[in-house]
Design a protein around this motif. Sequence first.
Motif, PDB file in Angstrom:
ATOM      1  N   TYR A 152       0.821  -1.221   0.000  1.00  0.00           N
ATOM      2  CA  TYR A 152       0.000   0.000   0.000  1.00  0.00           C
ATOM      3  C   TYR A 152       0.858   1.276   0.000  1.00  0.00           C
ATOM      4  CZ  TYR A 152      -2.872  -3.699   2.061  1.00  0.00           C
ATOM      5  OH  TYR A 152      -3.479  -4.897   2.326  1.00  0.00           O
ATOM      6  N   ARG A 155      -0.285   4.429  -1.957  1.00  0.00           N
ATOM      7  CA  ARG A 155      -1.683   4.873  -1.813  1.00  0.00           C
ATOM      8  C   ARG A 155      -1.833   6.391  -1.807  1.00  0.00           C
ATOM      9  NH1 ARG A 155       0.631   3.454   2.758  1.00  0.00           N
ATOM     10  NH2 ARG A 155       0.052   4.196   4.819  1.00  0.00           N
ATOM     11  N   ALA A 257      -7.972  -3.412   0.523  1.00  0.00           N
ATOM     12  CA  ALA A 257      -8.062  -2.192   1.335  1.00  0.00           C
ATOM     13  C   ALA A 257      -8.732  -1.102   0.517  1.00  0.00           C
ATOM     14  CB  ALA A 257      -6.677  -1.740   1.784  1.00  0.00           C
ATOM     15  N   TYR A 259      -9.388   3.240   0.322  1.00  0.00           N
ATOM     16  CA  TYR A 259      -8.989   4.575   0.764  1.00  0.00           C
ATOM     17  C   TYR A 259      -9.911   5.578   0.080  1.00  0.00           C
ATOM     18  CZ  TYR A 259      -4.832   2.015   2.144  1.00  0.00           C
ATOM     19  OH  TYR A 259      -3.978   1.099   2.719  1.00  0.00           O
ATOM     20  N   ALA A 301     -13.409  -5.676   8.798  1.00  0.00           N
ATOM     21  CA  ALA A 301     -12.072  -5.199   8.494  1.00  0.00           C
ATOM     22  C   ALA A 301     -11.190  -5.397   9.715  1.00  0.00           C
ATOM     23  CB  ALA A 301     -12.103  -3.717   8.105  1.00  0.00           C
ATOM     24  N   ALA A 304      -9.338   0.243  10.624  1.00  0.00           N
ATOM     25  CA  ALA A 304     -10.106   1.284   9.936  1.00  0.00           C
ATOM     26  C   ALA A 304      -9.945   2.587  10.700  1.00  0.00           C
ATOM     27  CB  ALA A 304     -11.587   0.902   9.848  1.00  0.00           C
ATOM     28  N   TYR A 320     -10.412   5.203   5.693  1.00  0.00           N
ATOM     29  CA  TYR A 320      -9.762   4.003   5.156  1.00  0.00           C
ATOM     30  C   TYR A 320     -10.152   2.758   5.958  1.00  0.00           C
ATOM     31  CZ  TYR A 320      -6.767   4.337   9.237  1.00  0.00           C
ATOM     32  OH  TYR A 320      -6.324   4.388  10.530  1.00  0.00           O
ATOM     33  N   ALA A 321      -9.948   1.616   5.334  1.00  0.00           N
ATOM     34  CA  ALA A 321     -10.131   0.333   6.033  1.00  0.00           C
ATOM     35  C   ALA A 321      -9.351  -0.739   5.296  1.00  0.00           C
ATOM     36  CB  ALA A 321     -11.610  -0.036   6.099  1.00  0.00           C
ATOM     37  N   THR A 322      -8.771  -1.652   6.061  1.00  0.00           N
ATOM     38  CA  THR A 322      -8.092  -2.817   5.491  1.00  0.00           C
ATOM     39  C   THR A 322      -8.884  -4.053   5.874  1.00  0.00           C
ATOM     40  OG1 THR A 322      -5.937  -1.742   5.720  1.00  0.00           O
ATOM     41  CG2 THR A 322      -5.937  -4.133   5.418  1.00  0.00           C
ATOM     42  N   PRO A 329     -14.647  -5.563  -1.017  1.00  0.00           N
ATOM     43  CA  PRO A 329     -14.284  -4.144  -0.884  1.00  0.00           C
ATOM     44  C   PRO A 329     -15.431  -3.195  -1.202  1.00  0.00           C
ATOM     45  CG  PRO A 329     -13.194  -5.130  -2.785  1.00  0.00           C
ATOM     46  CD  PRO A 329     -13.807  -6.243  -2.018  1.00  0.00           C
ATOM     47  N   THR A 423      -9.456   1.344  -4.441  1.00  0.00           N
ATOM     48  CA  THR A 423      -9.516  -0.006  -3.900  1.00  0.00           C
ATOM     49  C   THR A 423      -8.221  -0.719  -4.235  1.00  0.00           C
ATOM     50  OG1 THR A 423     -11.927  -0.122  -4.199  1.00  0.00           O
ATOM     51  CG2 THR A 423     -10.734  -2.207  -3.960  1.00  0.00           C
TER      52      THR A 423
END
Length: 433
Positions: A152, A155, A257, A259, A301, A304, A320-322, A329, A423
């Motif tokens: 990432y 990003r 993930a 963003y 997730a 986040a 954001y979240a992974t 997603p 994504t």
Amino acid sequence: MLISNSESLVAQISAIEFREFDLDNGLHVILHKDNTNPIVSVDIWYHVGAKDEDPGRTGFAHLFEHMMFQGSKNVGKTDHFNYIQNAGGTLNGTTNQDRTNYFETAPSNQLELLLWLESDRMATLQVTQENFDNQREVVKEEKRQRYDNVPYGSRWGEMMKRLFKGQTYEWIPIGSMEDLNSADLNYAQEFYRKYYSPDNAVVVVSGDIDYDETASLVKKYFGDIKPANTIKNKYAKIIFNQGEVKDVIYDNVQLPAVYIGYKIPGTTDKDIQALEILSMILGDGRSSRIYKDIVYENKSAKSAGSFIWDNEIGGMFIVYATGFKDTNPDSLISRLTSIVNSITTEHVNDTELEKTKNALENDHINRMQTIMGKADMLASYWTFHKNTSLINTHIDEFLSVSKEDILNAAKKYLSSNNRVVLTYLPNKDKKIN
């Protein structure tokens, strides 16, 4: 348990006293005396960052941060480190979109050494082909290690490229490998001449000092340096609500993930305080709305959150979240959007607002505990606000933010029409035609 006092913590501490003046060459000088401990910090900010780079020349501001440790007329290559460390001090430099700073902290009897070192490289930096080639390779390796080969790691560069397309802040300070490869010495020398001058800088001396003696020393070492008289760029205003942009990036990652970046105004805008408080309520820590919903309750997730990335002219409100390997997603984007939008229907409550303001007060007080923290704040308020006194009053602007201010800021900036959605998916998921 939340504790509410009629008098804020900030109101119970003493105001930060300082003196400031300009040298004839345009250098702004700020002095802050704190004789608590026998140490002193010198913090010099040049008002140049990634936004001042020309297209096709990205990465120069950060490259110059490295160049500034490569020696000057009276200081050998890398000897800047040796002088400070042999004196028992510490030092470093950083670059962001809007400024580049260099700072040292050492025993207060070494103040003259610190000022001499900073003035010598402001006036006589050795921008040679050897130093330039050497540091370009160092920066390229840093880019590989911190951005290109990190999960990432791309990003924020990918986000800003889309969110600020054709506008200021289209790239991040590390720049592109293509531009670093094509960088040339003449441009570097011109960059140094234009931006590393006293009339584009502020120097803060903070710590165990005498005001009059320190003012004399600053004049002694910086007073004869010629100004560049560079005419600064006039940056266009950020354009909002240009429509939603959605994209998928396949990368060397194991987990999906997402963003989401919303465009927000610049550092000095009146809405910034409300947006920062909102970002903390939504996604700062495990008791925030986003973390509780997505990580604790729905378990969709593994992490986040949200935060703001504010710049001088315009910034980003990031959510954001992974996810996990089997996380959809699109569902994650939908849930994050729903939580953000819920601010307009499920308004911020008193407990959330008070907790966040307490955290901001705590952070403000912690920064004021060190002479370097105070130096950085003084330099920032001068550079971006041209009002150094904000060190004693700016926190009040945060503490006076109301629930209505937050609601209005959310309605103004956090719409789908004003965002980029990225994504990240594992390379193995990429379909090959």
